[in-house]
Design a protein around this motif. Structure first.
Motif, short mmCIF file in Angstrom:
data_model
loop_
_atom_site.label_atom_id
_atom_site.label_comp_id
_atom_site.label_asym_id
_atom_site.label_seq_id
_atom_site.Cartn_x
_atom_site.Cartn_y
_atom_site.Cartn_z
N PHE A 233 -25.60 -6.04 1.45
CA PHE A 233 -25.07 -7.38 1.72
C PHE A 233 -23.97 -7.69 0.71
O PHE A 233 -24.10 -7.39 -0.49
N TRP A 234 -22.90 -8.33 1.21
CA TRP A 234 -21.70 -8.57 0.37
C TRP A 234 -21.04 -9.84 0.90
O TRP A 234 -20.49 -9.84 1.99
N ASN A 235 -21.11 -10.95 0.17
CA ASN A 235 -20.60 -12.23 0.69
C ASN A 235 -19.11 -12.41 0.37
O ASN A 235 -18.48 -11.58 -0.29
N HIS A 236 -18.56 -13.55 0.86
CA HIS A 236 -17.13 -13.82 0.66
C HIS A 236 -16.81 -14.00 -0.82
O HIS A 236 -15.70 -13.67 -1.27
N GLY A 237 -17.76 -14.57 -1.57
CA GLY A 237 -17.54 -14.72 -3.02
C GLY A 237 -17.34 -13.37 -3.68
O GLY A 237 -16.50 -13.21 -4.57
N ALA A 238 -18.10 -12.36 -3.24
CA ALA A 238 -17.94 -11.01 -3.78
C ALA A 238 -16.59 -10.43 -3.39
O ALA A 238 -15.93 -9.75 -4.20
N GLU A 239 -16.14 -10.70 -2.15
CA GLU A 239 -14.82 -10.23 -1.74
C GLU A 239 -13.73 -10.81 -2.63
O GLU A 239 -12.81 -10.11 -3.06
N ARG A 240 -13.86 -12.12 -2.92
CA ARG A 240 -12.84 -12.78 -3.76
C ARG A 240 -12.86 -12.25 -5.19
O ARG A 240 -11.80 -12.01 -5.79
N ILE A 241 -14.04 -12.05 -5.76
CA ILE A 241 -14.14 -11.64 -7.17
C ILE A 241 -13.76 -10.17 -7.36
O ILE A 241 -13.01 -9.83 -8.28
N PHE A 242 -14.26 -9.28 -6.45
CA PHE A 242 -14.08 -7.85 -6.69
C PHE A 242 -12.94 -7.22 -5.90
O PHE A 242 -12.50 -6.12 -6.22
N GLY A 243 -12.45 -7.89 -4.86
CA GLY A 243 -11.30 -7.37 -4.12
C GLY A 243 -11.66 -6.47 -2.96
O GLY A 243 -10.78 -6.05 -2.22
N TYR A 244 -12.93 -6.12 -2.80
CA TYR A 244 -13.37 -5.30 -1.67
C TYR A 244 -13.79 -6.21 -0.51
O TYR A 244 -14.49 -7.21 -0.74
N SER A 245 -13.43 -5.83 0.71
CA SER A 245 -13.96 -6.56 1.87
C SER A 245 -15.37 -6.06 2.15
O SER A 245 -15.78 -4.99 1.66
N ALA A 246 -16.12 -6.82 2.94
CA ALA A 246 -17.49 -6.43 3.26
C ALA A 246 -17.52 -5.10 4.00
O ALA A 246 -18.42 -4.28 3.80
N ASP A 247 -16.54 -4.86 4.89
CA ASP A 247 -16.51 -3.60 5.64
C ASP A 247 -16.22 -2.42 4.72
O ASP A 247 -16.76 -1.32 4.90
N GLU A 248 -15.36 -2.64 3.72
CA GLU A 248 -15.02 -1.57 2.78
C GLU A 248 -16.22 -1.15 1.94
O GLU A 248 -16.44 0.03 1.67
N ILE A 249 -17.01 -2.11 1.52
CA ILE A 249 -18.04 -1.86 0.51
C ILE A 249 -19.38 -1.51 1.13
O ILE A 249 -20.25 -0.94 0.46
#
Length: 998
Positions: free
Chosen positions: A343-359
């Motif tokens: 699981f990878w939320n939008h906050g994680a996308e913003r902080i780490f730069g990876y999209s949910a599909d990438e990670i």
């Protein structure tokens, strides 16, 4: 209302309200049956009907004592179950229960003691008088069961607050019912041993009544207690118990009764009885099993329905979680037991730069710096095997790795959860980069402060060993002082180090021994205030060491009582460093004040400055005497520049020398020879550097001298002496900083003096220039006006006709004359501007009319150069308060410049006037040759021509735009220009609609 409240209470406790109602009804039925059986037996005694007292001629009759006991106890149970708030009824019930308890207890005593007749004799006599069936004595087993029933009811009625009362009453009720059941089985199966045999058997009807009394008690106590707690609920076990246990009991009783009946009928075929019994039990069990199948099947259906509802609720819960998680600013990340991200939320996308599909499906170590990865693998393996992790439930600060390879500081809160398939780990990650940056900034501003010492609070514990460990290892000094005698009871290791005494020496001292006599009144005053709890901390207390030296402490004290005596427990924090820092700050403030005083002083000569500086140096170092010598490194020669007044007063040398060669100096020359500060704190002691001083010289006790450097050259030497205490490094630092600053001030004042002289010369030259320009302008204007006047007369053909060549010459004369007159006017305006005498004559000007007048003046000149004049006027801009002549001078100059610098083929000049707030905005745009970007900075400077070649071609003095800028600013406005070389320029200026001053 009673049933409704019971249902509500039951539902609040998590039970089925309908079950509670059924139990209340069951209680009432059991009370009715118990009382009914006892009542029927009582009627049998009264009417002399044995069958009503024993159910069968072969059974022993129901004892009258037992009948009365059961009637009374069933009545008490009714009061408890259905009248719980009726206090008189409860009191009466308690009394009746105690009466039964006493009666049955005496009955048991009579039986075991062999007393005949007993307490029931009175009852027998009443029955005999009425002609009743001959009375029998109460069975001891019946008496025992009545005692047990009475005890159970007393536990329920006592209301003692004992939390196990109902549990105990429920167990006793089960025992009562079981005794009744066993006795009944004994009768039905013909087993005398189970109901007393020939000793004194319990009556069959009495046993039967006890079964219902026990059941009634159990039902009244409730479903929260055993045994009903095992029967209640929707579990399969509870359902089976509710069906089979009563059925088994009924079957056991029914079978015994049936066998007993058959045995009494010898004509009936036993095989037929067995067949009929088998058929009957088959019907009974078939019905029960069918009902049970339907019930359990319905339960399974309901369970499946509940499961579907739970799945649906779980789905909704997951949707809600997704909604909350995806809108969170923090990163929310979940991984499985293999460290794979699930699981990878939008906050994680913003902080780490990876999209949910990438990670998705990638290892969690992807966002970890290399140094964390191996410890993470070890920790993950340990958590999976043990289920424990020290990070769970805590927030820790770590570094994380972004997609671009950069590291960021983060806060991590970690948790775990299990499913049947796997263990999952969820982390909430917060980017704390901004907070860290703020912390770093704050840390930079705190670098110059002393390290803060964290204050610890010491608590006395009952354990002496624990107290000693805390006491001895404390980082602050601790003393325990007897309030009455001021004697020290005990001190820790740190206070011994502070004072210089060992522990045994400390025990022989008092508060008076560690403070100077002059400080004792104040110290004792603070001591008494702490005893009275008026203050907690006594600040800046001077404390005397064993060697007589001093340190300062903040003493935080609280009164404590030990063995009935009052002591003061004091925490000593050494603040000597802080005091020194404060003293250094005070001296630094004094130094800055002295420098400010010196810098603000305007001495007439450099010697005046040095004399003042020496006074401040002597005062700052707390000395009595001082001097300043200039030093010439080439000549190795000292020249006296300043000498303190105290020295002159105490010096008796006749004609003191003012110039010294380095080789002839004593210790005060060492500052130059060694190129460093020299300190002698005992001038009377033997010292190889001291060569003495001339007779009559001021006596010296302490002495310090230091060189003053400028560009690595010694330029002066300063010395001070006779301070009351020793000179220290602080004095050296203060004196060096002071003299360095004084020398800079002296150099600055010398430079200012040079600048003042240069300024006076420049002003004199400027005045001469102004006078010359003024004179020349007037001298040139007089003949020029005559030339222009005569040319006008000639052109007007006052003296006759002119040929074409003569008219062309006159045109050239007029053009050249007007240009020269314009230059002279500019020079005069510049002179007035330079002198500050250029005045404004404010009036209310109609903007449109004025602009039309200006355009008509320049229109003919523009048309000669093929320049088209266009205008755009704002109708809202009707009037403006300004100097009309100066405003026209600005606009004519700017428009004329546009015409002058137009391209050979001509062009367009656009004049714009509009209202902008409380300002009038004028713009003159042309399509001419434009201005180079690097020349824009020189545009409004005096006597500056942008391109000498262009100016020779187009002419000009280089002061026109400077005058325009001055006039605009004099009106309270501003002017600027925009241009692109080869395409044209735009000059724009703003002036207020209303003039603020004239």
């Amino acid at each position: 209302m009673g049933e409704i409240s019971t249902i509500q209470e039951s539902k609040a406790a998590g039970n089925d309200g309908r079950s509670e109602v059924l139990l209340r009804r069951l209680t009432l039925v059991c009370i009715a049956i118990t009382a009914g059986i006892s009542g029927i037996a009582m009627v049998g005694w009264v009417l002399n009907m044995r069958l009503l007292t024993s159910f069968s001629p072969d059974y022993v009759p129901f004892a009258p004592g037992a009948i009365l006991g059961l009637i009374m106890l069933s009545s008490v149970l009714f009061v408890y179950a259905f009248m719980p708030a009726h206090h008189p009824g409860l009191n009466l019930a308690r009394g009746a229960t105690l009466l039964v308890l006493l009666f049955c207890s005496f009955t048991l005593i009579e039986f075991f003691a062999g007393i005949e007749p007993g307490i029931e004799q009175l009852i027998f006599q009443i029955y005999e008088k009425s002609g009743a069936v001959p009375a029998v004595r109460m069975s001891p087993l019946a008496a025992l069961n009545l005692i047990l029933s009475a005890c159970a009811l007393l536990l329920l009625l006592a209301n003692s607050g004992w939390r196990h009362a109902k549990e105990a009453a429920s167990v006793i009720a089960v025992l009562v019912g079981m005794i009744g059941l066993i006795t009944t089985i004994g009768y039905l199966y013909g087993t005398p041993l189970l109901y007393g045999g020939t000793i004194r058997p319990i009556a069959f009807m009495s046993a039967f009544a006890f079964i219902f009394l026990g059941v009634g008690l159990i039902a009244a106590i409730g479903t929260q207690f055993w045994p009903l707690s095992s029967f209640m609920g929707s579990t399969a076990r509870a359902r089976l118990l509710r069906v089979f246990l009563p059925l088994v009991v009924v079957i056991i009783l029914f079978e015994g009764w049936l066998i007993d009946v058959i045995q009494k009928q010898p004509d009936i075929n036993p095989a037929l009885v067995s067949s009929l019994t088998a058929i009957l039990f088959a019907i009974i069990f078939g019905s029960v099993i069918n009902w049970l199948a339907q019930s359990i099947g319905g339960s399974i259906d309901r369970a499946n329905f509940e499961k579907e509802r739970a799945v649906d609720a779980l789905r909704r819960s997951e949707e809600q979680f997704q909604s909350v998680a995806q809108t969170a600013n923090d990163a929310i990340i979940t991984s499985d037991s293999n460290g794979i991200i699930v699981f990878w939320n939008h906050g994680a996308e913003r902080i780490f730069g990876y999209s949910a599909d990438e990670i998705a499906g990638k290892p969690i170590t992807l966002i970890m710096p290399e140094r964390y990865r191996e410890p993470h693998k070890n920790a993950l393996s340990r958590v999976v095997s043990t289920g424990k992790n020290s990070l769970f439930g805590k927030t820790v600060e770590l570094s994380a790795l972004r997609k671009d390879g950069s590291e960021i500081p983060v806060e991590l809160a970690l948790s775990s959860w299990k499913t049947k398939e796997d263990i999952f780990f969820s982390g909430i990650v917060r980017d704390i980069t901004e907070r860290k940056q703020t912390d770093d900034e704050l840390k930079k501003h705190r670098d110059h402060l002393d390290e803060l010492v964290k204050e610890r609070t010491i608590e006395l514990a009952e354990s002496e060993e624990k107290f000693k460990s805390i006491f001895d290892n404390a980082q602050e000094g601790i003393l325990l002082v007897d309030v009455a005698t001021k004697k020290f009871l005990i001190g820790n290791r740190m206070i011994c180090e502070m004072l210089g005494f060992d522990e045994e020496e400390l025990k022989n001292l008092s508060a008076n021994d560690i403070h100077f006599e002059k400080d004792l009144p104040y110290v004792m005053q603070q001591f008494e205030k702490q005893v009275r709890k008026e203050i907690e901390v006594a600040s800046d207390i001077p404390v005397k060491r064993k060697d007589g030296s001093i340190f300062y402490a903040d003493i935080k004290s609280i009164p404590v009582i030990i063995g009935g005596k009052t002591y003061l427990l004091g925490n000593f924090r050494d603040i000597t460093g802080r005091k020194h820092a404060e003293e250094l700050k005070k001296r630094e403030d004094r130094r800055l004040q002295s420098l400010l005083k010196i810098s603000m002083h305007k001495p007439e000569t450099l010697n005046d400055l040095m004399n003042m500086a020496l006074d401040e140096v002597v005062s700052l170092s707390e000395s009595k005497v001082g001097y300043i010598y200039y030093y010439n490194e080439k000549k190795e020669e000292f020249t006296l520049h300043a000498w303190s007044k105290n020295v002159m007063e105490s010096c008796t040398i006749q004609k003191p020398q003012t110039t010294y060669h380095l080789q002839k100096t004593g210790i005060w020359g060492e500052a130059v020879r060694q190129r460093k500060t020299i300190i002698v704190n005992d001038f009377q002691a033997q010292n190889p550097l001291i060569k003495g001083y001339p007779e009559g010289h001021t006596p010296l006790f302490r002495f310090m001298t230091l060189p003053v450097f400028s560009n690595e050259r010694i330029v002066a030497v300063v010395g001070v002496g006779n301070k009351e205490t020793d000179y220290t490094d602080i004095d050296v630092l203060q004196l060096k900083q002071m003299m360095d600053s004084i020398w800079l001030i002296a150099q600055r004042q010398q430079a200012e003096e040079s600048m003042r002289l240069a300024k006076e010369e420049a002003e004199h030259a400027n005045m001469a220039k102004t006078n010359f320009l003024n004179t020349m302008s007037h001298e040139l204007r007089t003949p020029l006006n005559a030339v222009l006047g005569f040319s006008e007369l000639l052109k007007g053909k006052t003296f006759g006709e002119l040929n074409e060549k003569q008219e062309r010459f006159l045109d050239n004369i007029q053009t050249g004359g007007n240009n020269l007159l314009n230059i002279i006017s500019q020079i005069l305006d510049f002179v007035k501007m330079d002198e500050g005498t250029l005045e404004l004559h404010i009036e209310k000007i109609p903007v449109t009319e004025t602009l039309n007048e200006i355009i008509s003046i320049i229109k003919e000149k523009a048309s000669k150069k093929n320049v088209i004049l266009e205008k755009t006027f704002d109708p809202k801009l009707m009037h403006i308060e300004a100097d009309k002549q100066k405003l026209m001078q600005i606009l004519i100059y700017l428009i004329d410049n546009g015409v002058k610098f137009s391209k050979p083929e001509g062009g367009t000049i656009t004049v714009t006037a509009q209202k902008e707030g409380d300002m009038a905005k004028f713009s003159i745009s042309d399509t001419g040759i434009g201005i180079k970007e690097e020349e824009m900075v020189h545009l409004f400077q005096k006597f500056t021509q942008l391109d000498p070649g262009l100016n020779r071609r187009y002419g000009g003095t280089g002061i026109g735009l400077a005058i325009v800028k001055h006039i605009v600013e004099q009106h309270g406005g501003k002017i600027w220009a925009e241009s692109k070389f080869g395409e044209g320029s735009t000059f724009t200026f703003l002036i207020p609609l209303k003039a603020s001053h004239h």
